[in-house]
Motif scaffolding. Structure first.
Motif, short mmCIF file in Angstrom:
data_model
loop_
_atom_site.label_atom_id
_atom_site.label_comp_id
_atom_site.label_asym_id
_atom_site.label_seq_id
_atom_site.Cartn_x
_atom_site.Cartn_y
_atom_site.Cartn_z
N GLN A 25 0.83 -1.21 0.00
CA GLN A 25 0.00 0.00 0.00
C GLN A 25 0.87 1.26 0.00
N GLN A 26 1.96 1.23 0.75
CA GLN A 26 2.87 2.37 0.75
C GLN A 26 3.50 2.56 -0.63
N ASP A 27 3.84 1.44 -1.27
CA ASP A 27 4.41 1.52 -2.61
C ASP A 27 3.39 2.08 -3.59
N ALA A 28 2.13 1.72 -3.43
CA ALA A 28 1.09 2.22 -4.33
C ALA A 28 1.01 3.74 -4.29
N LEU A 29 1.21 4.31 -3.11
CA LEU A 29 1.18 5.77 -2.99
C LEU A 29 2.33 6.42 -3.74
N LYS A 30 3.50 5.74 -3.77
CA LYS A 30 4.67 6.29 -4.44
C LYS A 30 4.70 5.98 -5.93
N SER A 31 4.37 4.74 -6.30
CA SER A 31 4.54 4.31 -7.69
C SER A 31 3.25 4.27 -8.50
N GLY A 32 2.13 4.19 -7.80
CA GLY A 32 0.85 4.08 -8.51
C GLY A 32 0.49 2.66 -8.90
N ARG A 33 1.38 1.71 -8.64
CA ARG A 33 1.08 0.31 -8.99
C ARG A 33 -0.01 -0.25 -8.09
N GLN A 34 -0.91 -1.02 -8.70
CA GLN A 34 -2.07 -1.51 -7.97
C GLN A 34 -1.86 -2.93 -7.43
N THR A 35 -2.50 -3.22 -6.30
CA THR A 35 -2.52 -4.55 -5.71
C THR A 35 -3.97 -4.97 -5.48
N LEU A 36 -4.28 -6.20 -5.87
CA LEU A 36 -5.58 -6.80 -5.59
C LEU A 36 -5.37 -7.98 -4.67
N ILE A 37 -6.17 -8.10 -3.62
CA ILE A 37 -6.12 -9.27 -2.76
C ILE A 37 -7.06 -10.32 -3.33
N VAL A 38 -6.55 -11.53 -3.54
CA VAL A 38 -7.35 -12.62 -4.10
C VAL A 38 -7.51 -13.69 -3.03
N LEU A 39 -8.74 -13.91 -2.61
CA LEU A 39 -9.05 -14.91 -1.60
C LEU A 39 -9.37 -16.22 -2.31
N THR A 40 -8.50 -17.21 -2.16
CA THR A 40 -8.58 -18.42 -2.97
C THR A 40 -9.22 -19.60 -2.23
N GLN A 41 -9.56 -20.64 -3.03
CA GLN A 41 -10.08 -21.92 -2.55
C GLN A 41 -11.37 -21.75 -1.75
N ILE A 42 -12.23 -20.86 -2.22
CA ILE A 42 -13.47 -20.56 -1.49
C ILE A 42 -14.46 -21.72 -1.52
N GLU A 43 -14.26 -22.66 -2.43
CA GLU A 43 -15.17 -23.82 -2.50
C GLU A 43 -15.00 -24.73 -1.28
N GLN A 44 -13.93 -24.53 -0.51
CA GLN A 44 -13.63 -25.43 0.61
C GLN A 44 -14.23 -24.97 1.94
N VAL A 45 -14.97 -23.85 1.94
CA VAL A 45 -15.57 -23.36 3.19
C VAL A 45 -17.03 -23.00 2.95
#
Length: 270
Positions: free
Chosen positions: A128-148
């Motif tokens: 998130q700190q890098d995003a403020l400086k560089s503008g590069r985006q991060t997406l959080i991907v929550l995986t294996q949702i079929e198991q819960v």
């Protein structure tokens, strides 16, 4: 001044220098890196996104170095698990993928693990700190949702939203997506969340070209200031060393003259 010279002047800015050198090289495809802990489903996710079994999937450690694949004008990058190698060789490869080469980061977390642990939270904060400086985006991907269960998924999402309030969290199931393709089930494909993730990635990709230009300018300005300060410091050290040498030389000359004078007097008395 070449990059080797810049590294010599600014040895503690290697990551920024390498990133700038990477951006200034010949035209490159946009890079989407998948990062996260070992065995959280990174390779399975990538295979779903590129629609082929390109990346090795196994319960044992498979990804020990950067692995990439070009698909639809994008370079998809699989990285070692952030906690895979106690010798930190794999961690360094993961960081290369996440920082030096990447334009967009997909931070993968398995829903079965519950909320983010401290090391993941630290990494998210850094991104998130890098995003403020560089503008590069991060997406959080929550995986294996079929198991819960759905309620468990909702609870984990709520906890993670508190931990990373500034980043989008997209739940997906690569397994469900593959099943949907094999059975031609539009419902399974929709419930997999993969197409929603693709749309989010495509939206982020639209900003990559401008983000790279802005990042080059920002890195250039930052390094220029650091180089000026570094050269000033080097010049000051050089002047200090020269002054020390002059003082030593003057002291040597004085001592030599005194010794010569004593020897001359002794010889005259003899």
């Amino acid at each position: 001044m070449g990059f080797e010279a810049i590294n010599a002047v600014l040895p503690d800015q290697t990551d920024q220098i390498n990133r700038l050198q990477y951006l200034l090289a010949e035209a490159r495809l946009p890079v989407v890196s998948v990062i996260g802990k070992y065995n959280h489903g990174k390779s399975s996710l990538l295979n779903a996104l590129v629609e082929c079994e390109q990346f090795a999937v196994s319960d044992a450690r498979e990804t020990t170095a950067l692995s990439d694949f070009e698909y639809q004008g994008v370079r998809w990058l699989d990285t070692p698990g952030l906690d895979a190698d106690v010798a930190r060789n794999d961690d360094q490869a993961a960081m290369t993928g996440a920082w030096q080469q990447s334009d967009i980061r997909l931070f993968v977390h398995c829903v079965r693990e519950g909320e983010l642990d401290q090391s993941e939270c630290d990494m998210i904060d850094t991104l998130q700190q890098d995003a403020l400086k560089s503008g590069r985006q991060t997406l959080i991907v929550l995986t294996q949702i079929e198991q819960v269960e759905e309620q468990t998924l909702a609870n984990v999402q709520a906890l993670m939203k508190q931990q990373a309030p500034k980043l989008p969290i997209i739940p997906v199931s690569a397994h469900r997506y593959r099943q949907g393709l094999e059975s031609a089930s539009a419902l399974k494909i929709k419930k997999s969340g993969i197409n929603e993730l693709r749309q989010a990635v495509q939206s982020a990709l639209a900003y990559v070209e401008q983000t790279r230009k802005d990042e080059v300018l920002a890195l250039g300005e930052s390094l220029e200031g650091l180089i000026d300060q570094g050269l000033t410091n080097l010049q000051a050290r050089l002047l200090h060393q020269q002054a020390k040498r002059h003082a030593l030389l003057a002291n040597f000359v004085t001592e030599y003259q005194n010794l010569h004078s004593k020897l001359h007097k002794q010889l005259n008395r003899a």
